[in-house]
Design a protein around this motif. Structure first.
Motif, PDB file in Angstrom:
ATOM      1  N   TYR A 130       0.892  -0.640   0.004  1.00 20.49           N
ATOM      2  CA  TYR A 130       0.039   0.118  -0.083  1.00 20.49           C
ATOM      3  C   TYR A 130       0.875   1.350   0.177  1.00 20.49           C
ATOM      4  N   THR A 131       0.608   2.506  -0.299  1.00 24.20           N
ATOM      5  CA  THR A 131       0.859   3.494  -0.777  1.00 24.20           C
ATOM      6  C   THR A 131      -0.353   4.329  -0.262  1.00 24.20           C
ATOM      7  N   LEU A 132       0.753   5.750   0.588  1.00 29.86           N
ATOM      8  CA  LEU A 132      -0.125   6.896   1.437  1.00 29.86           C
ATOM      9  C   LEU A 132      -0.318   7.794   0.024  1.00 29.86           C
ATOM     10  N   GLU A 133      -0.746   9.129  -0.706  1.00 27.90           N
ATOM     11  CA  GLU A 133      -0.927   9.856  -1.276  1.00 27.90           C
ATOM     12  C   GLU A 133      -1.428  11.168  -1.375  1.00 27.90           C
ATOM     13  N   ASN A 134      -1.314  12.438  -1.938  1.00 29.66           N
ATOM     14  CA  ASN A 134      -2.496  12.777  -2.737  1.00 29.66           C
ATOM     15  C   ASN A 134      -2.962  13.771  -1.281  1.00 29.66           C
ATOM     16  N   ILE A 135      -2.473  13.591   0.263  1.00 25.88           N
ATOM     17  CA  ILE A 135      -2.504  14.349   1.713  1.00 25.88           C
ATOM     18  C   ILE A 135      -3.407  15.480   1.518  1.00 25.88           C
ATOM     19  N   GLN A 136      -4.387  16.217   1.830  1.00 25.07           N
ATOM     20  CA  GLN A 136      -4.799  17.087   2.487  1.00 25.07           C
ATOM     21  C   GLN A 136      -5.366  18.072   3.335  1.00 25.07           C
ATOM     22  N   ALA A 137      -5.379  19.043   3.340  1.00 24.50           N
ATOM     23  CA  ALA A 137      -6.033  19.376   4.852  1.00 24.50           C
ATOM     24  C   ALA A 137      -6.706  20.613   4.214  1.00 24.50           C
ATOM     25  N   ARG A 138      -7.719  20.936   4.699  1.00 28.75           N
ATOM     26  CA  ARG A 138      -9.053  21.847   5.048  1.00 28.75           C
ATOM     27  C   ARG A 138      -9.390  22.552   6.069  1.00 28.75           C
ATOM     28  N   PHE A 139      -8.658  23.561   6.846  1.00 23.06           N
ATOM     29  CA  PHE A 139      -9.416  24.480   7.231  1.00 23.06           C
ATOM     30  C   PHE A 139     -10.936  25.154   7.036  1.00 23.06           C
ATOM     31  N   LEU A 140     -12.034  24.374   7.135  1.00 20.98           N
ATOM     32  CA  LEU A 140     -13.104  24.764   7.324  1.00 20.98           C
ATOM     33  C   LEU A 140     -13.587  25.068   8.012  1.00 20.98           C
ATOM     34  N   TRP A 141     -13.320  25.637   9.018  1.00 24.48           N
ATOM     35  CA  TRP A 141     -13.652  26.664  10.207  1.00 24.48           C
ATOM     36  C   TRP A 141     -13.023  28.184  10.278  1.00 24.48           C
ATOM     37  N   SER A 142     -11.561  28.529   9.394  1.00 26.03           N
ATOM     38  CA  SER A 142     -10.905  28.892   9.460  1.00 26.03           C
ATOM     39  C   SER A 142     -10.392  29.026  10.389  1.00 26.03           C
ATOM     40  N   ARG A 143      -9.798  27.733  11.366  1.00 28.00           N
ATOM     41  CA  ARG A 143      -8.944  27.914  12.335  1.00 28.00           C
ATOM     42  C   ARG A 143      -8.790  27.016  12.344  1.00 28.00           C
ATOM     43  N   THR A 144      -7.316  26.787  13.056  1.00 25.54           N
ATOM     44  CA  THR A 144      -5.925  25.928  13.300  1.00 25.54           C
ATOM     45  C   THR A 144      -7.155  24.790  14.143  1.00 25.54           C
ATOM     46  N   PHE A 145      -7.857  24.533  14.897  1.00 27.23           N
ATOM     47  CA  PHE A 145      -8.051  24.026  15.724  1.00 27.23           C
ATOM     48  C   PHE A 145      -8.458  22.896  15.516  1.00 27.23           C
ATOM     49  N   GLU A 146      -9.443  22.099  14.315  1.00 23.86           N
ATOM     50  CA  GLU A 146      -8.983  21.474  13.669  1.00 23.86           C
ATOM     51  C   GLU A 146      -9.332  21.221  12.212  1.00 23.86           C
ATOM     52  N   ALA A 147      -8.984  19.744  11.178  1.00 30.23           N
ATOM     53  CA  ALA A 147      -8.209  19.917   9.895  1.00 30.23           C
ATOM     54  C   ALA A 147      -9.392  18.706   9.360  1.00 30.23           C
ATOM     55  N   ASP A 148     -10.089  19.539   8.373  1.00 31.63           N
ATOM     56  CA  ASP A 148     -10.332  17.636   7.178  1.00 31.63           C
ATOM     57  C   ASP A 148      -9.209  17.849   6.425  1.00 31.63           C
ATOM     58  N   ILE A 149      -8.738  16.322   6.755  1.00 34.20           N
ATOM     59  CA  ILE A 149      -8.336  15.664   6.350  1.00 34.20           C
ATOM     60  C   ILE A 149      -8.195  15.096   5.371  1.00 34.20           C
ATOM     61  N   THR A 150      -8.035  14.358   3.622  1.00 28.72           N
ATOM     62  CA  THR A 150      -8.248  13.497   3.264  1.00 28.72           C
ATOM     63  C   THR A 150      -7.582  13.332   2.131  1.00 28.72           C
ATOM     64  N   PHE A 151      -7.165  11.935   1.684  1.00 29.38           N
ATOM     65  CA  PHE A 151      -5.473  11.268   1.350  1.00 29.38           C
ATOM     66  C   PHE A 151      -6.062   9.888   0.452  1.00 29.38           C
ATOM     67  N   ASP A 152      -4.827   9.602   0.099  1.00 29.92           N
ATOM     68  CA  ASP A 152      -5.610   7.980  -0.674  1.00 29.92           C
ATOM     69  C   ASP A 152      -4.294   7.467  -0.681  1.00 29.92           C
ATOM     70  N   PHE A 153      -5.147   6.340  -0.628  1.00 33.74           N
ATOM     71  CA  PHE A 153      -4.952   4.986   0.219  1.00 33.74           C
ATOM     72  C   PHE A 153      -5.245   3.740  -1.250  1.00 33.74           C
ATOM     73  N   VAL A 154      -3.775   3.500  -1.729  1.00 31.37           N
ATOM     74  CA  VAL A 154      -3.439   2.988  -2.971  1.00 31.37           C
ATOM     75  C   VAL A 154      -2.820   1.832  -2.825  1.00 31.37           C
TER      76      VAL A 154
END
Length: 537
Positions: free
Chosen positions: A511-535
């Motif tokens: 397996y490889t882990l690719e394309n890790i991205q983060a978004r701050f939906l509430w425009s703050r650093t407290f929580e992040a929406d983290i997405t990735f591709d698990f291949v």
């Protein structure tokens, strides 16, 4: 939008447990309505992800109807939510609904609204109409008892403005008020209580307690609806609380009021953001006729008697409450369990914060005994869930390093170590019991979501950002209002997550882990929406 790419044939899939049906077939053709408390990732995307892996179609309102931030214009739209719910309820097999969303728009909205008691009651009455129009629909609801932050630093702009000045006085006053109902106050405490009451401007205290009274009365009404059969289950959580606080006082009264229902229909427990996962797990379990059996193993020392930070009860009470909430049973013998909880607490019963200098990779007291217990569970082939609650707001770095070094990261069934202890434990219990129906690929991906969020981001990267890295990103803004720094900070965070994963994750072979991205939906650093591709290659 996830996150996973598998180049694999159906014959190569392996079932982790003894389940005879592939995960995607369990809920095939079935629909569950889910209205979360707001759109923060753990409440929305991460909860949905678990259930969709079982093949259920999760019907969720347009995100614009949900709470999307801490400002009044971001509280969410209850009227739009009610219209959407009435339109979609007839096609659902179950509904899991946040009462805070339906009354106030969101969790933050419940703390800052200017609604009248009549407006709140009118919205609450919509549940009766929902039941009349959908007599066969199982309706699971979850709500909160408003939090009582200890300090201005804990408010994050999500309380009335005056709370920033009078947070400590309000907290201490209500703590003594709560204590006075169960214990005799000393003369010094009585004098302190009177002094504190005088120190808080009357209009502020009346506003704060008045809003709480509206919330309290709404929750009493929901207990009544549960008694009359409108709800299949009502789960009420104590948002950030303490052993003595206004939140604890109200929880005690509401528990007494709903006691005739029993825990089979109603429960008050510590927590807030995990409630959606618990109720959606119960909805799935009852839909499948599945009564999950859960065993609990505690670390040495205080163990079951630990009262974590932000909680008003022992962790054993929270765990047993969560097991009840999902429709499960607690069992003593781990060999008979569908999920075995390995509880990582500090032997002294204290909870540090994950951004503390004490949260180092170097082994500390308690790691040795905990790892001995955990490895014994894994050796015996038990379906293990690691409940990592020695620290708040992130993983225990010493534990995570041991899991990595001993190649145990993907030999457990589930992991959780985010926010409060009850958040972590409740989410893991709700999601963990459902992994019995999942493939190894599903389980690996869910573990990666937790490791990236709680270990990589919350316990390490967020601390570095807040402690100075944020100022290296061009633009204006700070950790609680990112402003024009947001786009650059999201790019930096994605890069830091990728680097952390490369150095600290020992992925299953192939397996490889690719394309890790983060978004701050509430425009703050407290929580992040983290997405990735698990291949799988």
């Amino acid at each position: 939008m996830k996150r996973i790419i598998f180049f694999v044939t159906i014959l190569s899939l392996m079932i982790f447990s003894t389940a005879v049906t592939f995960a995607e077939d369990i809920g095939k053709g079935k629909k569950i309505i889910y209205i979360p408390i707001d759109n923060r990732p753990v409440n929305l995307f991460q909860t949905i992800e678990v259930v969709e892996r079982l093949g259920y179609e999760v019907l969720v309102p347009p995100e614009i109807f949900l709470g999307t931030g801490a400002k009044p214009e971001q509280f969410g739209n209850p009227d739009a939510l009610w219209n959407w719910l009435k339109e979609n309820a007839p096609q659902a097999d179950a509904a899991v609904i946040s009462t805070d969303a339906m009354l106030y728009g969101s969790l933050v909205g419940s703390r800052n609204h200017i609604l009248t008691p009549e407006e709140i009651l009118n919205r609450a009455k919509n549940f009766e109409q929902l039941r009349e129009e959908n007599p066969e629909l199982p309706i699971y609801v979850f709500g909160t008892i408003m939090r009582t932050p200890r300090s201005a630093a804990a408010t994050s702009n999500a309380e009335p403005e005056y709370y920033k000045t009078y947070a400590a006085q309000i907290f201490n006053y209500t703590a003594l008020k709560d204590k006075s109902e169960t214990e005799k106050l000393s003369s010094a405490e009585q004098n302190e209580m009177a002094k504190l009451e005088k120190s808080i401007p009357k209009e502020y205290l009346e506003d704060w307690l008045g809003r709480r009274a509206k919330n309290y009365n709404a929750n009493k009404y929901f207990v009544d609806l549960t008694k009359s059969g409108v709800f299949q289950y009502f789960l009420l959580g104590c948002d950030d609380s303490a052993l003595f606080s206004q939140t604890h006082l109200e929880s005690r009264h509401l528990t007494r009021y709903g006691k005739p229902l029993g825990k089979e229909k109603f429960q008050v427990m510590s927590g807030a953001d995990e409630l959606g996962m618990l109720m959606i797990s119960r909805a799935v379990n009852e839909n499948l006729g599945y009564v999950p059996k859960v065993a609990i193993g505690y670390n040495e020392g205080t163990g079951a008697d630990t009262v974590p930070t932000f909680s008003n009860e022992k962790i054993s009470e929270s765990l047993e409450g969560a097991i009840f909430a999902i429709g499960g049973l607690k069992v003593k013998n781990p060999a008979n369990a569908d999920l075995v909880l390995a509880i990582n607490t500090n032997p002294n019963g204290k909870t540090i914060n994950a951004d503390s200098k004490k949260n180092k990779p170097k082994p500390h007291t308690g790691i040795g005994p905990y790892m001995k217990m955990l490895k014994e569970y894994i050796k015996n082939g038990y379906p293990v869930g690691v409940v990592d609650i020695s620290a708040s707001n992130g993983s225990d770095n010493a534990l995570m390093k041991r899991l990595r070094n001993e190649n145990l990261q993907f030999k457990i069934r589930s992991y959780s170590g985010w926010n409060t202890a009850t958040n972590s434990a409740g989410f893991l219990i709700g999601a963990g019991v459902l992994t019995n129906y999942m493939t190894n690929d599903d389980i690996y991906s869910l573990l990666l979501t937790r490791y990236l969020d709680e270990w990589a981001y919350q316990a390490n990267i967020r601390t570095k950002i807040n402690n100075g890295l944020i100022w290296t990103v061009p633009g204006d803004g700070n950790a609680w209002a990112l402003g024009t720094r947001q786009e650059g900070l999201e790019k930096l965070t994605g890069d830091l997550l990728s680097d952390f994963a490369a150095k600290n994750f020992r992925l299953p072979r192939g397996y490889t882990l690719e394309n890790i991205q983060a978004r701050f939906l509430w425009s703050r650093t407290f929580e992040a929406d983290i997405t990735f591709d698990f291949v799988e290659n």
